[in-house]
Design a protein around this motif. Structure first.
Motif, PDB file in Angstrom:
ATOM      1  N   VAL A 200       0.844  -1.191   0.000  1.00  0.00           N
ATOM      2  CA  VAL A 200       0.000   0.000   0.000  1.00  0.00           C
ATOM      3  C   VAL A 200       0.884   1.248   0.000  1.00  0.00           C
ATOM      4  O   VAL A 200       1.705   1.436   0.901  1.00  0.00           O
ATOM      5  CB  VAL A 200      -0.943   0.028   1.219  1.00  0.00           C
ATOM      6  CG1 VAL A 200      -1.742   1.328   1.245  1.00  0.00           C
ATOM      7  CG2 VAL A 200      -1.898  -1.158   1.173  1.00  0.00           C
ATOM      8  N   LEU A 201       0.726   2.078  -1.014  1.00  0.00           N
ATOM      9  CA  LEU A 201       1.465   3.331  -1.158  1.00  0.00           C
ATOM     10  C   LEU A 201       0.456   4.467  -1.110  1.00  0.00           C
ATOM     11  O   LEU A 201      -0.425   4.545  -1.955  1.00  0.00           O
ATOM     12  CB  LEU A 201       2.224   3.351  -2.486  1.00  0.00           C
ATOM     13  CG  LEU A 201       3.046   2.095  -2.833  1.00  0.00           C
ATOM     14  CD1 LEU A 201       3.672   2.234  -4.214  1.00  0.00           C
ATOM     15  CD2 LEU A 201       4.115   1.834  -1.777  1.00  0.00           C
ATOM     16  N   SER A 202       0.568   5.335  -0.113  1.00  0.00           N
ATOM     17  CA  SER A 202      -0.462   6.350   0.117  1.00  0.00           C
ATOM     18  C   SER A 202       0.125   7.764   0.032  1.00  0.00           C
ATOM     19  O   SER A 202       0.998   8.122   0.823  1.00  0.00           O
ATOM     20  CB  SER A 202      -1.106   6.149   1.495  1.00  0.00           C
ATOM     21  OG  SER A 202      -1.809   4.933   1.541  1.00  0.00           O
ATOM     22  N   LEU A 203      -0.387   8.526  -0.912  1.00  0.00           N
ATOM     23  CA  LEU A 203      -0.090   9.960  -1.016  1.00  0.00           C
ATOM     24  C   LEU A 203      -1.285  10.688  -0.427  1.00  0.00           C
ATOM     25  O   LEU A 203      -2.345  10.776  -1.049  1.00  0.00           O
ATOM     26  CB  LEU A 203       0.144  10.355  -2.480  1.00  0.00           C
ATOM     27  CG  LEU A 203       1.523   9.977  -3.026  1.00  0.00           C
ATOM     28  CD1 LEU A 203       1.497   9.914  -4.545  1.00  0.00           C
ATOM     29  CD2 LEU A 203       2.577  10.976  -2.563  1.00  0.00           C
ATOM     30  N   ILE A 204      -1.113  11.210   0.788  1.00  0.00           N
ATOM     31  CA  ILE A 204      -2.229  11.733   1.563  1.00  0.00           C
ATOM     32  C   ILE A 204      -1.786  12.951   2.360  1.00  0.00           C
ATOM     33  O   ILE A 204      -0.605  13.324   2.353  1.00  0.00           O
ATOM     34  CB  ILE A 204      -2.752  10.648   2.541  1.00  0.00           C
ATOM     35  CG1 ILE A 204      -1.590  10.058   3.355  1.00  0.00           C
ATOM     36  CG2 ILE A 204      -3.479   9.555   1.802  1.00  0.00           C
ATOM     37  CD1 ILE A 204      -1.983   8.964   4.322  1.00  0.00           C
ATOM     38  N   GLY A 205      -2.734  13.583   3.062  1.00  0.00           N
ATOM     39  CA  GLY A 205      -2.394  14.654   3.987  1.00  0.00           C
ATOM     40  C   GLY A 205      -1.796  14.059   5.240  1.00  0.00           C
ATOM     41  O   GLY A 205      -2.444  13.280   5.943  1.00  0.00           O
ATOM     42  N   LEU A 206      -0.548  14.420   5.546  1.00  0.00           N
ATOM     43  CA  LEU A 206       0.156  13.815   6.677  1.00  0.00           C
ATOM     44  C   LEU A 206       0.099  14.667   7.936  1.00  0.00           C
ATOM     45  O   LEU A 206       0.167  14.137   9.045  1.00  0.00           O
ATOM     46  CB  LEU A 206       1.616  13.547   6.299  1.00  0.00           C
ATOM     47  CG  LEU A 206       1.837  12.534   5.170  1.00  0.00           C
ATOM     48  CD1 LEU A 206       3.318  12.450   4.817  1.00  0.00           C
ATOM     49  CD2 LEU A 206       1.325  11.151   5.572  1.00  0.00           C
ATOM     50  N   THR A 207      -0.002  15.978   7.767  1.00  0.00           N
ATOM     51  CA  THR A 207      -0.042  16.883   8.914  1.00  0.00           C
ATOM     52  C   THR A 207      -1.091  17.951   8.685  1.00  0.00           C
ATOM     53  O   THR A 207      -1.524  18.190   7.552  1.00  0.00           O
ATOM     54  CB  THR A 207       1.319  17.565   9.142  1.00  0.00           C
ATOM     55  OG1 THR A 207       1.607  18.436   8.033  1.00  0.00           O
ATOM     56  CG2 THR A 207       2.436  16.536   9.295  1.00  0.00           C
ATOM     57  N   GLY A 208      -1.479  18.640   9.778  1.00  0.00           N
ATOM     58  CA  GLY A 208      -2.478  19.691   9.662  1.00  0.00           C
ATOM     59  C   GLY A 208      -1.954  20.933   8.993  1.00  0.00           C
ATOM     60  O   GLY A 208      -2.729  21.766   8.508  1.00  0.00           O
ATOM     61  N   THR A 209      -0.639  21.083   8.954  1.00  0.00           N
ATOM     62  CA  THR A 209      -0.016  22.236   8.292  1.00  0.00           C
ATOM     63  C   THR A 209       0.627  21.749   7.000  1.00  0.00           C
ATOM     64  O   THR A 209       1.632  21.037   7.028  1.00  0.00           O
ATOM     65  CB  THR A 209       1.050  22.877   9.191  1.00  0.00           C
ATOM     66  OG1 THR A 209       0.455  23.253  10.429  1.00  0.00           O
ATOM     67  CG2 THR A 209       1.640  24.105   8.515  1.00  0.00           C
ATOM     68  N   ASN A 210       0.031  22.100   5.870  1.00  0.00           N
ATOM     69  CA  ASN A 210       0.594  21.684   4.596  1.00  0.00           C
ATOM     70  C   ASN A 210       0.319  22.757   3.557  1.00  0.00           C
ATOM     71  O   ASN A 210      -0.426  23.709   3.788  1.00  0.00           O
ATOM     72  CB  ASN A 210       0.043  20.323   4.166  1.00  0.00           C
ATOM     73  CG  ASN A 210      -1.474  20.290   4.112  1.00  0.00           C
ATOM     74  OD1 ASN A 210      -2.086  21.009   3.326  1.00  0.00           O
ATOM     75  ND2 ASN A 210      -2.094  19.462   4.962  1.00  0.00           N
ATOM     76  N   SER A 211       0.919  22.610   2.407  1.00  0.00           N
ATOM     77  CA  SER A 211       0.911  23.671   1.400  1.00  0.00           C
ATOM     78  C   SER A 211      -0.300  23.667   0.490  1.00  0.00           C
ATOM     79  O   SER A 211      -0.488  24.604  -0.293  1.00  0.00           O
ATOM     80  CB  SER A 211       2.180  23.557   0.536  1.00  0.00           C
ATOM     81  OG  SER A 211       2.226  22.288  -0.117  1.00  0.00           O
ATOM     82  N   CYS A 212      -1.152  22.635   0.551  1.00  0.00           N
ATOM     83  CA  CYS A 212      -2.268  22.572  -0.397  1.00  0.00           C
ATOM     84  C   CYS A 212      -3.623  22.461   0.285  1.00  0.00           C
ATOM     85  O   CYS A 212      -4.630  22.217  -0.382  1.00  0.00           O
ATOM     86  CB  CYS A 212      -2.062  21.422  -1.380  1.00  0.00           C
ATOM     87  SG  CYS A 212      -2.184  19.763  -0.654  1.00  0.00           S
ATOM     88  N   GLY A 213      -3.663  22.625   1.607  1.00  0.00           N
ATOM     89  CA  GLY A 213      -4.938  22.574   2.311  1.00  0.00           C
ATOM     90  C   GLY A 213      -5.517  21.189   2.440  1.00  0.00           C
ATOM     91  O   GLY A 213      -6.719  21.024   2.653  1.00  0.00           O
ATOM     92  N   ALA A 214      -4.689  20.163   2.340  1.00  0.00           N
ATOM     93  CA  ALA A 214      -5.175  18.781   2.447  1.00  0.00           C
ATOM     94  C   ALA A 214      -5.594  18.471   3.880  1.00  0.00           C
ATOM     95  O   ALA A 214      -4.948  18.901   4.841  1.00  0.00           O
ATOM     96  CB  ALA A 214      -4.089  17.805   2.007  1.00  0.00           C
TER      97      ALA A 214
END
Length: 220
Positions: free
Chosen positions: A157-171
């Motif tokens: 399983v390879l997951s590209l997801i929001g990892l933290t609450g502070t990120n550059s794209c609002g994920a």
């Protein structure tokens, strides 16, 4: 290789528009707006015999941004490999095989949860504006494992997801997806969906895939 979208896909070909049906045709905003087939496999997925595999994959992978706000990525993944959806005559016939290594790539900027439950929606089954896939990361794990004969080593399983609450794209932080990915231990890898390029992510996952493939061969 096969691609699924995160909800029912009415731009796909007739008869294969349910969530989890492999994409062969796209339409709508920011999509490739193409009938991407036929494929050399004669099926709805790409294999190593495809002469223009990069171009064909780019076509089906550009599914666009016109889908439902209720993004059910886990359900799309699970439906894609359900035995009944891979049986002869079904939309995904021949795609998922019990004795093969399954590599799941999840790309999303949201978590898979109900939203806005403070505003009940009488038109949805969960009572919220969006319902998600239902269940939790443990239920998703158990269901996927059941489709691979209970052998965790045959799944990556390879997951590209929001990892933290502070990120550059609002994920949104993909808490449930992080939990799901972590269930696979050494057979898993997480990356930042907000990254400007995914090249490094996929380069870093190659050892994970190679290590797992050597182990999976023992189970085939």
């Amino acid at each position: 290789m096969g691609v699924v979208s995160s909800d029912d896909n009415y731009e796909n070909e007739n008869g294969c528009q349910k969530i989890g049906d492999l994409v062969t045709q796209t339409g709508g905003p920011l999509s490739s707006q193409s009938n991407c087939g036929p494929f050399v496999s004669g099926k709805r997925y790409l294999d190593e015999k495809e002469p223009n595999i990069g171009g064909k994959f780019a076509c089906v992978a550009q599914v666009g941004s016109g889908g439902n706000d209720d993004e059910r990525v886990a359900r799309a993944m699970l439906n894609a490999v359900k035995p009944e959806n891979n049986a002869p005559g079904a939309c995904n016939a021949g795609f998922s095989r019990l004795d093969s290594l399954l590599i799941v790539v999840l790309i999303t900027d949201e978590d898979d949860v109900p939203d806005q439950c403070g505003e009940p929606d009488p038109f949805t089954s969960c009572g919220c504006k969006t319902c998600g896939s239902g269940g939790d990361h443990q239920a998703w794990y158990q269901e996927l494992l059941s489709y691979k004969g209970g052998i965790k080593e045959n799944i990556v399983v390879l997951s590209l997801i929001g990892l933290t609450g502070t990120n550059s794209c609002g994920a949104a932080v993909g808490a449930k997806r992080i939990g799901f990915t972590n269930k696979f231990g050494q057979n898993a890898y997480k990356g930042d969906v907000c990254a400007g390029s995914y090249d490094q992510f996929f380069a870093e996952t190659l050892p994970v895939i190679a290590w797992t493939a050597s182990g999976a061969a023992l189970h085939e």
